[in-house]
Design a protein around this motif. Structure first.
Motif, PDB file in Angstrom:
ATOM      1  N   ARG A 302     -41.806 -31.043  22.563  1.00 13.53           N
ATOM      2  CA  ARG A 302     -42.729 -30.499  23.570  1.00 13.53           C
ATOM      3  C   ARG A 302     -42.012 -29.517  24.487  1.00 13.53           C
ATOM      4  NH1 ARG A 302     -45.284 -35.635  23.298  1.00 13.53           N
ATOM      5  NH2 ARG A 302     -43.881 -36.524  24.867  1.00 13.53           N
ATOM      6  N   VAL A 303     -40.756 -29.810  24.800  1.00 16.45           N
ATOM      7  CA  VAL A 303     -39.989 -28.888  25.643  1.00 16.45           C
ATOM      8  C   VAL A 303     -39.772 -27.560  24.916  1.00 16.45           C
ATOM      9  CG1 VAL A 303     -37.755 -28.473  26.744  1.00 16.45           C
ATOM     10  CG2 VAL A 303     -38.853 -30.710  26.962  1.00 16.45           C
ATOM     11  N   ILE A 304     -39.387 -27.635  23.639  1.00 16.05           N
ATOM     12  CA  ILE A 304     -39.156 -26.407  22.872  1.00 16.05           C
ATOM     13  C   ILE A 304     -40.450 -25.623  22.710  1.00 16.05           C
ATOM     14  CG2 ILE A 304     -38.694 -25.607  20.514  1.00 16.05           C
ATOM     15  CD1 ILE A 304     -36.268 -27.283  20.433  1.00 16.05           C
ATOM     16  N   GLU A 305     -41.570 -26.326  22.601  1.00 15.00           N
ATOM     17  CA  GLU A 305     -42.846 -25.637  22.407  1.00 15.00           C
ATOM     18  C   GLU A 305     -43.327 -24.896  23.652  1.00 15.00           C
ATOM     19  OE1 GLU A 305     -45.548 -28.523  20.824  1.00 15.00           O
ATOM     20  OE2 GLU A 305     -44.620 -28.497  18.824  1.00 15.00           O
ATOM     21  N   LEU A 306     -42.595 -25.003  24.733  1.00 14.26           N
ATOM     22  CA  LEU A 306     -42.907 -24.208  25.929  1.00 14.26           C
ATOM     23  C   LEU A 306     -42.334 -22.795  25.851  1.00 14.26           C
ATOM     24  CD1 LEU A 306     -42.235 -26.864  28.731  1.00 14.26           C
ATOM     25  CD2 LEU A 306     -44.464 -25.984  28.015  1.00 14.26           C
ATOM     26  N   HIS A 307     -41.469 -22.533  24.850  1.00  9.35           N
ATOM     27  CA  HIS A 307     -40.762 -21.245  24.858  1.00  9.35           C
ATOM     28  C   HIS A 307     -41.676 -20.029  24.715  1.00  9.35           C
ATOM     29  CE1 HIS A 307     -40.694 -21.420  20.363  1.00  9.35           C
ATOM     30  NE2 HIS A 307     -40.618 -20.101  20.450  1.00  9.35           N
ATOM     31  N   PRO A 308     -42.839 -20.090  24.023  1.00 12.11           N
ATOM     32  CA  PRO A 308     -43.699 -18.899  24.017  1.00 12.11           C
ATOM     33  C   PRO A 308     -44.212 -18.535  25.416  1.00 12.11           C
ATOM     34  CG  PRO A 308     -44.285 -20.359  22.204  1.00 12.11           C
ATOM     35  CD  PRO A 308     -43.353 -21.122  23.083  1.00 12.11           C
ATOM     36  N   GLU A 309     -44.538 -19.553  26.226  1.00 10.90           N
ATOM     37  CA  GLU A 309     -45.023 -19.268  27.585  1.00 10.90           C
ATOM     38  C   GLU A 309     -43.893 -18.747  28.468  1.00 10.90           C
ATOM     39  OE1 GLU A 309     -48.412 -22.242  28.714  1.00 10.90           O
ATOM     40  OE2 GLU A 309     -46.928 -23.325  27.503  1.00 10.90           O
ATOM     41  N   SER A 319     -44.558  -2.846  30.817  1.00 10.83           N
ATOM     42  CA  SER A 319     -45.878  -2.321  30.473  1.00 10.83           C
ATOM     43  C   SER A 319     -45.919  -1.661  29.097  1.00 10.83           C
ATOM     44  CB  SER A 319     -46.335  -1.321  31.533  1.00 10.83           C
ATOM     45  OG  SER A 319     -45.400  -0.266  31.660  1.00 10.83           O
ATOM     46  N   PHE A 320     -44.852  -0.977  28.665  1.00 14.82           N
ATOM     47  CA  PHE A 320     -44.933  -0.242  27.411  1.00 14.82           C
ATOM     48  C   PHE A 320     -44.964  -1.158  26.193  1.00 14.82           C
ATOM     49  CE2 PHE A 320     -40.296  -0.661  27.442  1.00 14.82           C
ATOM     50  CZ  PHE A 320     -40.000  -0.824  26.106  1.00 14.82           C
ATOM     51  N   LEU A 321     -44.716  -2.454  26.365  1.00 18.41           N
ATOM     52  CA  LEU A 321     -44.747  -3.373  25.219  1.00 18.41           C
ATOM     53  C   LEU A 321     -46.154  -3.598  24.693  1.00 18.41           C
ATOM     54  CD1 LEU A 321     -42.138  -6.089  26.229  1.00 18.41           C
ATOM     55  CD2 LEU A 321     -41.920  -4.353  24.461  1.00 18.41           C
ATOM     56  N   GLY A 322     -47.165  -3.415  25.539  1.00 19.35           N
ATOM     57  CA  GLY A 322     -48.546  -3.544  25.073  1.00 19.35           C
ATOM     58  C   GLY A 322     -48.818  -4.881  24.410  1.00 19.35           C
ATOM     59  N   GLU A 323     -49.339  -4.814  23.172  1.00 16.16           N
ATOM     60  CA  GLU A 323     -49.743  -6.039  22.480  1.00 16.16           C
ATOM     61  C   GLU A 323     -48.561  -6.895  22.052  1.00 16.16           C
ATOM     62  OE1 GLU A 323     -51.664  -5.429  18.682  1.00 16.16           O
ATOM     63  OE2 GLU A 323     -50.724  -3.468  18.476  1.00 16.16           O
ATOM     64  N   ALA A 324     -47.345  -6.392  22.182  1.00 15.11           N
ATOM     65  CA  ALA A 324     -46.179  -7.222  21.869  1.00 15.11           C
ATOM     66  C   ALA A 324     -46.127  -8.451  22.763  1.00 15.11           C
ATOM     67  CB  ALA A 324     -44.895  -6.405  22.022  1.00 15.11           C
ATOM     68  N   ARG A 325     -46.642  -8.320  23.984  1.00 17.45           N
ATOM     69  CA  ARG A 325     -46.624  -9.464  24.905  1.00 17.45           C
ATOM     70  C   ARG A 325     -47.508 -10.597  24.390  1.00 17.45           C
ATOM     71  NH1 ARG A 325     -47.951  -5.788  30.055  1.00 17.45           N
ATOM     72  NH2 ARG A 325     -49.266  -4.890  28.440  1.00 17.45           N
ATOM     73  N   GLU A 326     -48.655 -10.237  23.777  1.00 23.59           N
ATOM     74  CA  GLU A 326     -49.515 -11.273  23.194  1.00 23.59           C
ATOM     75  C   GLU A 326     -48.827 -11.948  22.010  1.00 23.59           C
ATOM     76  OE1 GLU A 326     -52.986  -9.010  22.203  1.00 23.59           O
ATOM     77  OE2 GLU A 326     -54.005  -9.590  24.061  1.00 23.59           O
ATOM     78  N   ALA A 327     -48.074 -11.151  21.244  1.00 23.33           N
ATOM     79  CA  ALA A 327     -47.363 -11.735  20.094  1.00 23.33           C
ATOM     80  C   ALA A 327     -46.320 -12.729  20.550  1.00 23.33           C
ATOM     81  CB  ALA A 327     -46.715 -10.622  19.267  1.00 23.33           C
ATOM     82  N   VAL A 328     -45.626 -12.435  21.641  1.00 24.96           N
ATOM     83  CA  VAL A 328     -44.630 -13.370  22.182  1.00 24.96           C
ATOM     84  C   VAL A 328     -45.298 -14.684  22.567  1.00 24.96           C
ATOM     85  CG1 VAL A 328     -43.037 -13.763  24.102  1.00 24.96           C
ATOM     86  CG2 VAL A 328     -43.066 -11.545  22.955  1.00 24.96           C
ATOM     87  N   LEU A 329     -46.475 -14.601  23.151  1.00 26.26           N
ATOM     88  CA  LEU A 329     -47.175 -15.806  23.620  1.00 26.26           C
ATOM     89  C   LEU A 329     -47.789 -16.613  22.469  1.00 26.26           C
ATOM     90  CD1 LEU A 329     -48.230 -17.532  25.986  1.00 26.26           C
ATOM     91  CD2 LEU A 329     -50.194 -15.987  26.112  1.00 26.26           C
ATOM     92  N   HIS A 330     -48.287 -15.935  21.436  1.00 24.43           N
ATOM     93  CA  HIS A 330     -49.127 -16.623  20.438  1.00 24.43           C
ATOM     94  C   HIS A 330     -48.525 -16.685  19.040  1.00 24.43           C
ATOM     95  CE1 HIS A 330     -52.414 -16.904  23.277  1.00 24.43           C
ATOM     96  NE2 HIS A 330     -52.408 -15.604  23.483  1.00 24.43           N
ATOM     97  N   HIS A 331     -47.228 -16.371  18.863  1.00 27.24           N
ATOM     98  CA  HIS A 331     -46.704 -16.296  17.501  1.00 27.24           C
ATOM     99  C   HIS A 331     -46.569 -17.655  16.820  1.00 27.24           C
ATOM    100  CE1 HIS A 331     -42.948 -17.056  19.745  1.00 27.24           C
ATOM    101  NE2 HIS A 331     -42.454 -17.538  18.615  1.00 27.24           N
TER     102      HIS A 331
END
Length: 436
Positions: A302-309, A319-331
């Motif tokens: 559970r601790v490791i599963e916090l890493h996307p957030e 700002s220039f990362l755009g949709e890359a930020r969503e990929a970091v959160l939801h990969h």
């Protein structure tokens, strides 16, 4: 690009021959050599200034002004000194300089030919507006087409980008900025032929230089962001030693999938950043958990599963990362809703995250970890196919398979990885959704 493939050298040689053919009528053409020399010196000075400001680009107004003022072969000559003497960062420097000089010579020659064929030189001499705009616009279009075709050839041969995609992407990005440069070049040419002469024409460059400098500042800021990204990835690699190089490889695989799906090059770059940054949130996870040799307890998982957030919090301000930020959160989301952190299903998961999920799982399975050996590429693809439709988007899996069949998988191996001793005990390979 130190070891340049023979096909690339042959391609460059053909363009060089084409440039020499464009220059060959010089002895038979009445040419104002003082104008050629002045424009060539001006273009060379602009290229040196660009290098000093660390701006990646070419100052086209001077070249296009030459195309509007001079015979085609003389206009092509304007580009040579600046291109041949300009600093080059990457090797082979000599070949890159020759390539750029030949490419620009052919493009300027084509622009001058189109401009002259449409009567543009007479319109410029008579300051005949708006009629001077039509041949100038056609010349700018010819300039863009030649540059896009030649650059696309290099991408196709050296980077294995499909030619149609390379040419389309380059051409769609070039007309707008080159049109602005073309308008400045036309203003220079008109003033040059006016009673005010070349000195007045040079004044057109002042506002262009200011805007160019501002654009260079933007590029420096972007380079600073990218340096920050590299520093974050290096920090993750240091913290989790057994996954060193994983982020770069996921970025490479994400880029391959994105190109296979037909995404434009701008979006391909964003997805490469997404792959590189997908695990940056591990900086917030205790090192002992990342390096643990045995299975994780439910609490540790559970601790490791916090890493996307954690990762999303770290990159959301870039700002220039755009949709890359969503990929970091939801990969780590899965199509059947069994993933984390939010249990999204199907198309609720952003497309960028679905790309990175496949790239991440593929590299996890084909890399040696502290708890198991690497799988062969074919076995990893079989596992991805088995999980397609439940864990992974089948489109992304198919795109990766096609890309690998065309280009193979040649990830960079760091010195640290090459020096690691082989594992001494066999271990079963977990499901692709279970990698850390």
């Amino acid at each position: 690009m130190e070891a340049v493939p023979a096909r690339v050298r042959a391609y460059v040689s053909c363009v060089v021959v084409g440039a020499l053919i464009c220059l060959s009528p010089l002895p038979t053409v009445r040419t104002p050599w003082w104008a050629v020399a002045l424009l060539a010196a001006l273009y060379g000075g602009c290229e040196q200034a660009a290098a000093r400001w660390r701006f990646a680009g070419t100052f086209y107004p001077v070249l296009l002004a030459g195309a509007f003022l001079l015979p085609p072969s003389a206009a092509a000559l304007v580009a040579l000194p600046g291109a041949l003497l300009s600093p080059v960062e990457h090797r082979p420097r000599g070949l890159r300089r020759i390539w750029r000089a030949a490419q620009l010579a052919v493009a300027v020659w084509a622009a001058a030919r189109v401009h002259g064929a449409l009567g543009g030189r007479d319109a410029v001499g008579a300051s005949d507006f708006p009629y001077a705009l039509l041949p100038a616009g056609a010349a700018v279009l010819a300039f863009c087409v030649v540059l896009s075709v030649l650059d696309g050839g290099i991408l196709a041969l050296a980077e294995h980008v499909p030619p149609r995609r390379a040419w389309r992407g380059l051409f769609l990005r070039s007309p707008a900025p080159v049109a602005v440069h073309g308008l400045a070049g036309l203003m220079m040419a008109v003033l040059w032929r006016s009673p005010y002469g070349p000195v007045a024409a040079l004044l057109v460059l002042l506002p262009m230089c200011v805007s160019w400098w501002a654009f260079a500042q933007y590029h420096r800021e972007r380079a600073a962001h990218q340096a920050t990204i590299r520093a974050l990835v290096q920090a993750v690699d240091i913290k989790d030693g057994y996954t060193r190089g994983h982020s770069e490889r996921v970025g490479q695989a994400s880029m391959m999938i994105a190109r296979e799906l037909g995404m434009d090059e701008g979006r391909v770059e964003v997805l490469r950043f997404a792959g590189i940054l997908h695990d940056v949130g591990k900086l917030g996870v205790p090192t002992r958990l990342l390096r643990k040799d045995g299975p994780l307890t439910p609490e540790e998982r559970r601790v490791i599963e916090l890493h996307p957030e954690y990762g999303h919090e770290m990159v959301r301000g870039i700002s220039f990362l755009g949709e890359a930020r969503e990929a970091v959160l939801h990969h780590h989301e899965r199509l059947d809703g069994s993933g984390y952190p939010y249990g999204l299903r199907g198309n609720q998961i952003p497309e960028s995250a679905r790309v990175v999920a496949v790239a991440d799982a593929f590299d996890a399975m084909t890399s040696t970890r502290c708890y198991r050996r690497a799988r062969p590429v074919a076995a990893a693809l079989e596992e991805l196919e088995r999980c397609a439709g439940t864990h992974f988007d089948p489109r992304m899996v198919t795109a990766l398979e096609r890309a690998l069949s065309r280009h193979g998988w040649h990830p960079a191996v760091t010195a640290e990885e090459a020096a690691r001793p082989p594992l001494t005990r066999p271990s079963s390979v977990p499901s692709p959704g279970a990698h850390r």
